[in-house]
Design an enzyme around this catalytic site. Structure first.
Site, mmCIF file in Angstrom:
data_model
loop_
_atom_site.group_PDB
_atom_site.id
_atom_site.type_symbol
_atom_site.label_atom_id
_atom_site.label_comp_id
_atom_site.label_asym_id
_atom_site.label_seq_id
_atom_site.Cartn_x
_atom_site.Cartn_y
_atom_site.Cartn_z
ATOM 1 N N CYS A 16 0.833 -1.199 0.000
ATOM 2 C CA CYS A 16 0.000 0.000 0.000
ATOM 3 C C CYS A 16 0.867 1.248 0.000
ATOM 4 O O CYS A 16 2.091 1.179 0.060
ATOM 5 C CB CYS A 16 -0.943 0.004 1.202
ATOM 6 S SG CYS A 16 -0.083 0.116 2.781
ATOM 7 N N CYS A 19 3.321 1.726 2.760
ATOM 8 C CA CYS A 19 4.547 0.932 2.546
ATOM 9 C C CYS A 19 5.527 1.724 1.675
ATOM 10 O O CYS A 19 6.729 1.756 1.946
ATOM 11 C CB CYS A 19 4.219 -0.389 1.851
ATOM 12 S SG CYS A 19 3.143 -1.496 2.763
ATOM 13 N N ASP A 432 10.643 27.077 -31.622
ATOM 14 C CA ASP A 432 11.801 27.484 -32.415
ATOM 15 C C ASP A 432 11.422 27.338 -33.891
ATOM 16 O O ASP A 432 10.555 26.534 -34.242
ATOM 17 C CB ASP A 432 12.987 26.571 -32.067
ATOM 18 C CG ASP A 432 14.202 26.869 -32.926
ATOM 19 O OD1 ASP A 432 14.555 28.045 -33.031
ATOM 20 O OD2 ASP A 432 14.768 25.918 -33.490
ATOM 21 N N ASP A 631 15.237 22.037 -30.978
ATOM 22 C CA ASP A 631 15.971 20.855 -31.424
ATOM 23 C C ASP A 631 16.823 20.229 -30.339
ATOM 24 O O ASP A 631 17.483 19.222 -30.562
ATOM 25 C CB ASP A 631 16.820 21.177 -32.660
ATOM 26 C CG ASP A 631 17.905 22.211 -32.373
ATOM 27 O OD1 ASP A 631 18.139 22.516 -31.188
ATOM 28 O OD2 ASP A 631 18.503 22.714 -33.330
ATOM 29 N N ASP A 635 18.978 25.129 -28.379
ATOM 30 C CA ASP A 635 17.826 25.595 -27.599
ATOM 31 C C ASP A 635 17.838 25.050 -26.169
ATOM 32 O O ASP A 635 16.874 25.256 -25.424
ATOM 33 C CB ASP A 635 16.520 25.146 -28.275
ATOM 34 C CG ASP A 635 16.353 25.770 -29.646
ATOM 35 O OD1 ASP A 635 16.543 26.988 -29.764
ATOM 36 O OD2 ASP A 635 16.040 25.037 -30.594
#
Length: 746
Positions: A16, A19, A432, A631, A635
């Site tokens: 759960c 845990c 871009d 790209d 960038d």
């Protein structure tokens, strides 16, 4: 300084969200651990840092669980091991369910059909004592893992799902056994037996765990599909001989032959041959891609038509496919903020539930009707059982696993849960220009000849002159000549003139190819053609002048064309309420021409790479959630600054490493698809969390008996056990609905 390493552990015993919280805390307390997270759905933990693996295992064992270090580097072997462990666990849970229900179901049926569940006679006492011993066997064998888990939790001063089940079923059995052994010590109306509740709850919870394991197995389909792309062997050319060797033995710079119908074994660059490659399994793009000498090929893609020989450039875990598999696995194991919130709530949920159960029992015992003791027991047991936070712990990781897998099938790689969550809430998308909106490779778009010059002859001469140049415009010319099957002629006296163009001789003709300045310095008359040049420039095309023997022969228009589907993809983003902005280092005239072409009204031109991040920051300063698409190389700062970075990559590009989301195909539709999948996944997580919270929050008061004074309604512990088990199955099934989600193309 010790290098940062990544360690994966398989966890046994976690059931759960509490845990998960306990295991993550234990791992993060190990010296050297920088980051640790556990995926309950995969039963695995992912750790970054320089801690020793044995220290990590030790920490988990001290927390009351078992852990094994993932040793194999073969993803297929790892998946096989995990599937075998799940299959073994599934069979064990089914066996436990059958054994428990074999006793519990007849007992419940006996009570439903009017059988006496109270003790009034000695014969009844003896019979129920026998049943009590059989029920103890159910608790000791089919229910053993609940009690051992609860004991470990107590030793670690914590509480988990096992604690609740063990307390509920154990209390019901102990009370019933005391009634059966010493009925004289209990008021006659309190001599009710609850052995069937203990057996049925153990059986139903085991059934729920079995169904959960079965449903959970379907979420690994994306990883299975990607691993299935890997081949076992490669045909390598060494010392002039071709030999099939295991994939693990292929080395960088090996020459590899791949025949039609075979998969590419490793990443490489084509050195011989021409063929079409089906890359759909990696990019989601259905059309085959033509590959010839110099082209890159990626592991896992399918060679369709002809034999290729290529040089291996990336092998083993460095191939694009291996990196994609790793990225999908890590993303499936990550948690968005909404998931961390659920874990935090669950970590305090169990102790609170235990207090509510005790308070409920006291209230029933003090204020309840007769038999008050029986009502107190039923109320406390039902609260403990119905409050198990299994569904809560599965709500987020199940949806993340399926959502990330669905994205991978569509050629979208999501790096982590935060990127997945944030992508669904973007206000602005910054694009871009070069390589994102446009194709990123200049092409000859038109040849405007003067006088009687022939278009093909002009192209052949210009391409022959530029064949020795590495300039991007030169590549555009040679590509255009190749498309028209025009043979290149030898060039002589080639000279590159910086900032102007080139000159040389081809076929005994004196050639000049360049800008206006080059023509003017060589007294080439341009006056009659300047209007055309200005018109081309206004359209975002670069006019390049070509002179033969000191006379202008042509104006060749070269441009970076807009991708065929950029307009439709941008319109799709705008229709969904997103503000789309173009960012480029190109001049304002070209930028405006491209923006007009694709329907973008806002753009920033002549922006240097180092200033792109500043533009993103300015947009964020107004409170907008900003995405950036580029790209992944120049960038990178802007991608990192954005709330979500989208990298356009082919799978062999460093773009895979530079953004929160990587689009394996070049189409901008991938952005809209990624956002749609993110929104669907987040919606699915909310549905799961809402269902789990409502179930627990509404179920606990009903189990405690708040409706009893008004409607005489009190939940049976067996009903609570069945509902608790089914809630987990419901969450898993709802998450699997994402597998059928398809982003709308409008």
């Amino acid at each position: 300084m010790t290098a940062i390493q990544h360690t994966d552990l398989l966890i046994d015993g976690a059931k759960c969200a509490s845990c998960v919280s306990k295991i993550e805390t234990a791992l993060q307390n190990v010296p050297g651990v920088q980051q640790a997270s556990m995926n309950l759905a995969q039963r695995s933990a992912s750790i970054d840092g320089n801690a020793m693996p044995e220290d990590l295992v030790c920490a988990i064992e001290k927390a009351g669980y078992k852990a094994t270090v993932v040793q194999s580097e073969n993803e297929a072997d790892l998946l096989s091991e995990s599937e075998q462990a799940d299959a073994k666990n599934y069979r064990a849970r089914l066996r436990d369910m059958i054994l428990a229900l074999a006793l519990g179901a007849p007992l419940m049926l006996y009570g439903v059909l009017g059988g006496e569940m109270m003790i009034h006679t000695t014969q009844q006492q003896i019979g129920w004592l026998v049943v009590g011993v059989l029920t103890l066997a159910v608790l000791v064998f089919p229910g053993r893992h609940f009690f051992t888990g609860a004991w470990k939790s107590i030793r670690n001063r914590t509480a988990t799902m096992d604690t609740l089940i063990a307390l509920g079923t154990g209390t019901a059995w102990l009370y019933s056994m005391l009634v059966a052994a010493f009925p004289q010590f209990f008021p006659e109306q309190s001599r009710h037996i609850y052995f069937e509740a203990s057996a049925m709850i153990i059986g139903l919870v085991n059934l729920g765990l079995a169904l959960e394991i079965k449903a959970r197995g379907r979420t690994s389909q994306a990883i299975k599909r990607l691993i299935g792309l890997q081949v076992k062997t490669a045909r390598v050319i060494r010392n002039g001989n071709e030999v099939d060797i295991p994939l693990a033995l292929v080395q960088v710079n090996d020459r590899v032959r791949v025949r039609p119908g075979e998969k590419i074994p490793v990443d490489g660059t084509v050195t011989e041959g021409h063929s079409s490659i089906d890359e759909s399994m990696l990019t989601g793009e259905p059309m085959p891609v033509e590959k010839s000498v110099g082209a890159d090929v990626a592991a896992g893609t399918l060679n369709k038509t002809s034999t290729l020989i290529f040089t291996a450039t990336r092998v083993g875990k460095d191939t694009a496919l291996a990196r994609i598999i790793d990225m999908v696995k890590r993303a499936q194991s990550s948690k968005p903020a909404i998931g961390r919130l659920a874990d935090s709530i669950a970590s305090v949920f169990v102790p609170v539930v235990m207090l509510i159960a005790v308070a409920s029992a006291i209230a029933w015992f003090v204020f309840g009707p007769q038999p008050a003791l029986s009502f107190a027991l039923v109320s406390a047991t039902t609260v403990l059982i119905i409050a198990c936070p299994c569904a809560l712990g599965l709500a987020t990781p199940m949806s993340i696993m399926v959502g990330v897998g669905k994205a991978a099938e569509n050629g979208i790689l999501i790096r982590n849960g935060d990127a997945l969550q944030t992508a669904a809430k973007l206000d602005i998308m910054v694009l871009d220009k070069t390589g994102t909106i446009t194709q990123g490779r200049p092409r000859v778009t038109a040849i405007h000849t003067t006088g009687s010059a022939d278009e093909n002859a002009v192209l052949q001469l210009a391409a022959s002159l530029e064949a020795g140049s590495e300039h991007a415009l030169a590549q555009a010319l040679t590509d255009a000549a190749q498309e028209k099957s025009l043979p290149l002629l030898p060039a002589e006296n080639f000279t590159a003139i910086p900032g102007q163009g080139v000159r040389g001789n081809v076929d005994r003709k004196k050639l000049l190819f360049g800008n206006r300045k080059l023509m003017q310095e060589n007294t080439i008359e341009l006056h009659a053609h300047e209007a055309l040049a200005q018109q081309l420039a206004a359209q975002g095309q670069t006019p390049v002048y070509f002179a033969i023997d000191d006379k202008l022969a042509a104006i060749i228009a070269i441009a970076d064309p807009v991708k065929s589907d950029s307009v439709a993809a941008i319109q799709r983003l705008q229709r969904h309420g997103m503000r789309v902005i173009m960012l480029t280092g190109d001049n304002a005239v070209t930028a405006k021409a491209i923006a007009d072409q694709v329907g973008i009204t806002e753009f920033f031109a002549e922006v240097l790479p180092q200033h792109k991040a500043d533009k993103v920051k300015e947009l964020q300063a107004d409170g907008a959630i900003v995405g950036m698409t580029g790209d992944g190389i120049n960038d990178a700062p802007a991608l990192a600054q954005a709330d979500v970075g989208f990298a356009i990559g082919t799978g062999t590009d460093v773009a895979i490493e530079s953004a929160g989301i990587t689009l394996m195909r070049g189409s901008l539709h991938g952005i809209a698809d990624a956002i749609a999948i993110s929104q669907a996944t987040l919606r699915n997580i909310r549905q799961n969390l809402l269902g789990a919270f409502i179930y627990n929050v509404a179920g606990i008061p009903i189990a405690a008996g708040v409706l009893y004074p008004f409607f005489g309604l009190l939940l049976n512990p067996v009903v609570a056990g069945a509902a608790m088990a089914l809630s987990s199955v419901t969450v898993v099934s709802n998450a699997n609905r994402l597998r059928w989600f398809k982003p709308a193309q409008h």
